[in-house]
Write a protein that holds these residues in place. Structure first.
Motif, PDB file in Angstrom:
ATOM      1  N   ARG A 168      -0.736 -19.849 -34.198  1.00 28.44           N
ATOM      2  CA  ARG A 168      -1.019 -20.028 -32.956  1.00 28.44           C
ATOM      3  C   ARG A 168      -0.656 -21.486 -32.739  1.00 28.44           C
ATOM      4  O   ARG A 168      -0.878 -22.729 -33.460  1.00 28.44           O
ATOM      5  CB  ARG A 168      -2.609 -20.073 -32.802  1.00 28.44           C
ATOM      6  CG  ARG A 168      -3.173 -20.284 -31.431  1.00 28.44           C
ATOM      7  CD  ARG A 168      -4.872 -20.436 -31.314  1.00 28.44           C
ATOM      8  NE  ARG A 168      -5.259 -20.827 -30.120  1.00 28.44           N
ATOM      9  CZ  ARG A 168      -6.194 -21.662 -29.838  1.00 28.44           C
ATOM     10  NH1 ARG A 168      -6.630 -22.050 -30.916  1.00 28.44           N
ATOM     11  NH2 ARG A 168      -6.624 -22.158 -28.618  1.00 28.44           N
ATOM     12  N   GLU A 212       0.373 -20.237 -27.267  1.00 31.55           N
ATOM     13  CA  GLU A 212       1.109 -18.932 -27.735  1.00 31.55           C
ATOM     14  C   GLU A 212       1.019 -18.813 -29.275  1.00 31.55           C
ATOM     15  O   GLU A 212       0.620 -19.602 -30.098  1.00 31.55           O
ATOM     16  CB  GLU A 212       2.563 -19.325 -27.312  1.00 31.55           C
ATOM     17  CG  GLU A 212       3.422 -20.516 -28.154  1.00 31.55           C
ATOM     18  CD  GLU A 212       4.808 -20.399 -27.473  1.00 31.55           C
ATOM     19  OE1 GLU A 212       5.410 -19.500 -27.295  1.00 31.55           O
ATOM     20  OE2 GLU A 212       5.212 -21.618 -27.312  1.00 31.55           O
ATOM     21  N   GLN A 213       1.422 -17.621 -29.376  1.00 35.62           N
ATOM     22  CA  GLN A 213       1.400 -17.054 -30.924  1.00 35.62           C
ATOM     23  C   GLN A 213       2.942 -16.713 -31.227  1.00 35.62           C
ATOM     24  O   GLN A 213       3.577 -16.215 -30.379  1.00 35.62           O
ATOM     25  CB  GLN A 213       0.654 -15.643 -30.646  1.00 35.62           C
ATOM     26  CG  GLN A 213      -0.774 -15.566 -30.896  1.00 35.62           C
ATOM     27  CD  GLN A 213      -1.401 -16.391 -32.039  1.00 35.62           C
ATOM     28  OE1 GLN A 213      -2.316 -16.998 -31.750  1.00 35.62           O
ATOM     29  NE2 GLN A 213      -0.965 -16.062 -33.203  1.00 35.62           N
ATOM     30  N   ASP A 217      -2.877 -21.733 -39.724  1.00 34.55           N
ATOM     31  CA  ASP A 217      -3.320 -20.833 -38.537  1.00 34.55           C
ATOM     32  C   ASP A 217      -2.813 -21.497 -37.362  1.00 34.55           C
ATOM     33  O   ASP A 217      -2.475 -20.613 -36.280  1.00 34.55           O
ATOM     34  CB  ASP A 217      -4.862 -20.616 -38.579  1.00 34.55           C
ATOM     35  CG  ASP A 217      -5.324 -19.865 -39.940  1.00 34.55           C
ATOM     36  OD1 ASP A 217      -4.740 -19.033 -40.176  1.00 34.55           O
ATOM     37  OD2 ASP A 217      -6.475 -20.261 -40.583  1.00 34.55           O
ATOM     38  N   GLU A 218      -3.073 -22.737 -37.033  1.00 36.99           N
ATOM     39  CA  GLU A 218      -2.866 -23.355 -35.832  1.00 36.99           C
ATOM     40  C   GLU A 218      -2.099 -24.727 -35.912  1.00 36.99           C
ATOM     41  O   GLU A 218      -2.327 -25.615 -36.697  1.00 36.99           O
ATOM     42  CB  GLU A 218      -4.230 -23.664 -35.211  1.00 36.99           C
ATOM     43  CG  GLU A 218      -4.060 -24.001 -33.784  1.00 36.99           C
ATOM     44  CD  GLU A 218      -5.410 -24.488 -33.113  1.00 36.99           C
ATOM     45  OE1 GLU A 218      -5.925 -23.625 -32.543  1.00 36.99           O
ATOM     46  OE2 GLU A 218      -5.853 -25.598 -33.443  1.00 36.99           O
TER      47      GLU A 218
END
Length: 83
Positions: free
Chosen positions: A2, A18-19, A72-73
């Protein structure tokens, strides 16, 4: 992964998040920025002045040389000043 964008970075890209699934050779924040900038005019405009960008990986402020492998981010934003 992410991606989250703030302030004028978000405005230039046109979205707040956005992914993405970057290729395996994208291992650092800087490489992620390069990959994104090569794929979109909005990203290229947002990332044109790399010295004005800051990043956080999984909520921890990092340099652009920080790893993004397995995270993850990633948040990308301009420097923040207070008053």
């Amino acid at each position: 992964m992410r991606l989250v964008y703030f302030a004028w970075v978000r405005e230039r890209i046109g979205t707040g998040e956005e992914q993405v699934a970057p290729p395996a050779d994208v291992a650092t924040v800087a490489q992620l920025i390069d990959w994104l900038a090569a794929n979109s005019a909005g990203h290229a405009a947002a990332f044109a002045e790399r010295d004005r960008l800051r990043a956080a990986v999984d909520g921890v402020f990092v340099g652009l040389d920080a790893s993004v492998v397995g995270v993850d981010e990633v948040a990308i934003f301009p420097p923040v000043t207070g008053g």
